[in-house]
Design an enzyme around this catalytic site. Structure first.
Site, mmCIF file in Angstrom:
data_model
loop_
_atom_site.group_PDB
_atom_site.id
_atom_site.type_symbol
_atom_site.label_atom_id
_atom_site.label_comp_id
_atom_site.label_asym_id
_atom_site.label_seq_id
_atom_site.Cartn_x
_atom_site.Cartn_y
_atom_site.Cartn_z
ATOM 1 N N THR A 1 0.874 -1.174 0.000
ATOM 2 C CA THR A 1 0.000 0.000 0.000
ATOM 3 C C THR A 1 0.909 1.221 0.000
ATOM 4 O O THR A 1 2.011 1.170 0.551
ATOM 5 C CB THR A 1 -0.865 -0.027 1.283
ATOM 6 O OG1 THR A 1 -1.782 -1.099 1.169
ATOM 7 C CG2 THR A 1 -1.609 1.275 1.510
ATOM 8 N N ARG B 1 -15.200 -5.739 -0.015
ATOM 9 C CA ARG B 1 -14.569 -5.352 1.256
ATOM 10 C C ARG B 1 -13.788 -4.041 1.063
ATOM 11 O O ARG B 1 -13.058 -3.887 0.094
ATOM 12 C CB ARG B 1 -13.632 -6.464 1.729
ATOM 13 C CG ARG B 1 -12.821 -6.150 2.995
ATOM 14 C CD ARG B 1 -11.464 -5.577 2.664
ATOM 15 N NE ARG B 1 -10.616 -5.402 3.856
ATOM 16 C CZ ARG B 1 -9.458 -4.765 3.855
ATOM 17 N NH1 ARG B 1 -8.999 -4.236 2.735
ATOM 18 N NH2 ARG B 1 -8.750 -4.643 4.947
ATOM 19 N N GLY C 1 -11.114 -1.387 2.975
ATOM 20 C CA GLY C 1 -10.210 -1.254 4.122
ATOM 21 C C GLY C 1 -10.175 0.169 4.647
ATOM 22 O O GLY C 1 -11.080 0.973 4.402
ATOM 23 N N ASP C 2 -9.110 0.484 5.345
ATOM 24 C CA ASP C 2 -8.979 1.799 5.985
ATOM 25 C C ASP C 2 -8.492 2.894 5.039
ATOM 26 O O ASP C 2 -8.720 4.075 5.289
ATOM 27 C CB ASP C 2 -7.979 1.703 7.142
ATOM 28 C CG ASP C 2 -6.605 1.250 6.640
ATOM 29 O OD1 ASP C 2 -6.537 0.244 5.916
ATOM 30 O OD2 ASP C 2 -5.598 1.926 6.940
ATOM 31 N N THR D 1 -0.815 2.040 6.928
ATOM 32 C CA THR D 1 -0.779 0.795 6.160
ATOM 33 C C THR D 1 -0.788 -0.381 7.126
ATOM 34 O O THR D 1 -0.071 -0.360 8.130
ATOM 35 C CB THR D 1 0.452 0.712 5.248
ATOM 36 O OG1 THR D 1 0.542 -0.623 4.732
ATOM 37 C CG2 THR D 1 1.759 1.048 5.955
ATOM 38 N N GLY D 2 -1.586 -1.375 6.816
ATOM 39 C CA GLY D 2 -1.656 -2.531 7.706
ATOM 40 C C GLY D 2 -3.031 -3.149 7.654
ATOM 41 O O GLY D 2 -3.767 -2.966 6.679
ATOM 42 N N GLY E 1 -6.412 -3.269 7.761
ATOM 43 C CA GLY E 1 -7.345 -2.159 7.661
ATOM 44 C C GLY E 1 -8.510 -2.178 8.637
ATOM 45 O O GLY E 1 -8.934 -1.127 9.125
HETATM 46 N N1 ASP Z 1 -4.542 -1.083 4.893
HETATM 47 C C1 ASP Z 1 -4.781 -1.797 3.667
HETATM 48 C C2 ASP Z 1 -6.146 -2.426 3.740
HETATM 49 O O1 ASP Z 1 -6.502 -2.961 4.767
HETATM 50 C C3 ASP Z 1 -3.768 -2.858 3.377
HETATM 51 C C4 ASP Z 1 -2.318 -2.506 3.650
HETATM 52 O O2 ASP Z 1 -2.008 -1.400 4.023
HETATM 53 O O3 ASP Z 1 -1.463 -3.391 3.481
HETATM 54 O O4 ASP Z 1 -6.826 -2.446 2.746
#
Ligand code: ASP
Length: 320
Positions: free
Chosen positions: A186, A214, A216-217, A237-238, A240
């Site tokens: 991301t 779906r 995410g954040d 990032t992570g 979400g």
């Molecule tokens: N945060 C992103 C999501 O959940 C994924 C990521 O940052 O790796 O869609």
């Protein structure tokens, strides 16, 4: 005589603008290319990621040095990363469980808290461009799927066929249901311009094998992206779902604004809280003076930072 006066005036204005620039806020830009393990990456891929981060930081910085806004810097730096298949955003987006690519992006202007976001789009070449269009040209903040794609066409923002996003390796990962943490990607950018404006943006293909629909954040203002002049800007990032539940990006700025926590401390507290909930991730943050924090609870987070010094900081792993 008139000629001399004109020359004096021009020189005065030149000197005055240089004076303004040198006395203005410290232009700075911080970038992430995803938090995770990066374990199965080849040396060539790592090198490619580092070069792209450095290029994006350099471009964003130049834009602001020439008088451009942090919003321009964030958009243009993200486009570089969206166009690079090494990242999980735009061209390199991962596949859903039904083997399509659904992208999310958002951008926020800290000067007036205006924001634009798009979610679950499949055919827009640069989702961040559409997010900026939503911010600047519509009365709304967020568009999703068909409606967002229709908006792109109306706006003349480039759409492409699915083959543009094709990646055999990412397709196999989704087909084999490998929801691996080893590769992330991301992307996010936070910038502070010479006028003191902070902007932030995030773009992603989301998580490999996610259920279609779906979100995410990354496109959620306050969760994956936040910018507020005088306080801070954040891109996350992570995992979400946890970023949404904790409102990570805004939470960091709230700690700074109302508890006067300095940028690294605020970011660390929230990333630790994520960890205690069992979630992986990281954030990049800038405070109102351009001080960066690049905090993550994974072994690695691709990241870069540039300010007025010649040196561009670029790292992937924790200690080297
Ligand atoms: N945060 C992103 C999501 O959940 C994924 C990521 O940052 O790796 O869609």
């Amino acid at each position: 005589m008139l000629h001399i006066i004109k020359k004096i005036l021009i020189n005065f204005f030149l000197f005055f603008s240089l004076f303004l620039i040198s006395n203005s806020k410290d232009i700075s830009i911080v970038i992430h290319g995803g938090a995770g393990w990066f374990a199965s990456m080849t040396e060539e891929e790592i090198d490619g990621i580092e070069k792209a981060l450095s290029k994006a930081a350099g471009l964003g910085y130049e834009i602001m040095l020439e008088g451009g806004t942090s919003l321009d810097a964030v958009e243009k730096a993200i486009i570089i990363l969206e166009d690079n298949p090494l990242f999980n955003a735009g061209r390199g987006s991962v596949y859903t469980s039904e083997l399509i690519q659904e992208m999310d992006a958002s951008i926020m202007d800290g000067s007036d808290l205006n924001a634009g976001a798009v979610a679950s789009i499949t055919n827009v070449k640069n989702p961040i461009k559409l997010a900026r269009y939503v911010l600047e040209e519509t009365d709304h903040v967020m568009f999703s799927s068909n409606g967002a794609e229709r908006l792109a066409i109306e706006a003349g923002i480039e759409t492409v066929s699915p083959s543009y996003f094709y990646s055999e390796e990412k397709l196999q990962r989704a087909k084999n249901k490998i929801n691996t943490n080893s590769k992330k990607g991301t992307v996010g950018v936070v910038a502070l311009d010479a006028y003191g404006n902070i902007a932030a943006g995030t773009s992603t293909g989301g998580m490999t094998n996610k259920t279609p629909g779906r979100i995410g954040d990354s496109p959620i203002i306050g969760a994956g992206t936040w910018a507020e002049n005088g306080v801070c800007g954040v891109s996350g990032t992570g995992h979400g779902e946890y970023f949404i539940r904790l409102n990570v990006a805004k939470e960091i700025c709230v700690l700074m604004k109302y508890k006067n926590l300095e940028v690294k401390k605020a970011a660390q507290l929230v990333i630790d809280r994520l960890k205690s909930m069992g979630a992986d991730g990281g954030v990049i943050v800038l405070d109102n003076k351009g001080t960066p924090a690049m905090i993550f609870n994974t072994p690695a987070m691709a990241r870069a930072y540039k300010n007025s010094t010649d040196y561009t900081f670029v790292r992937i792993y924790k200690d080297h």
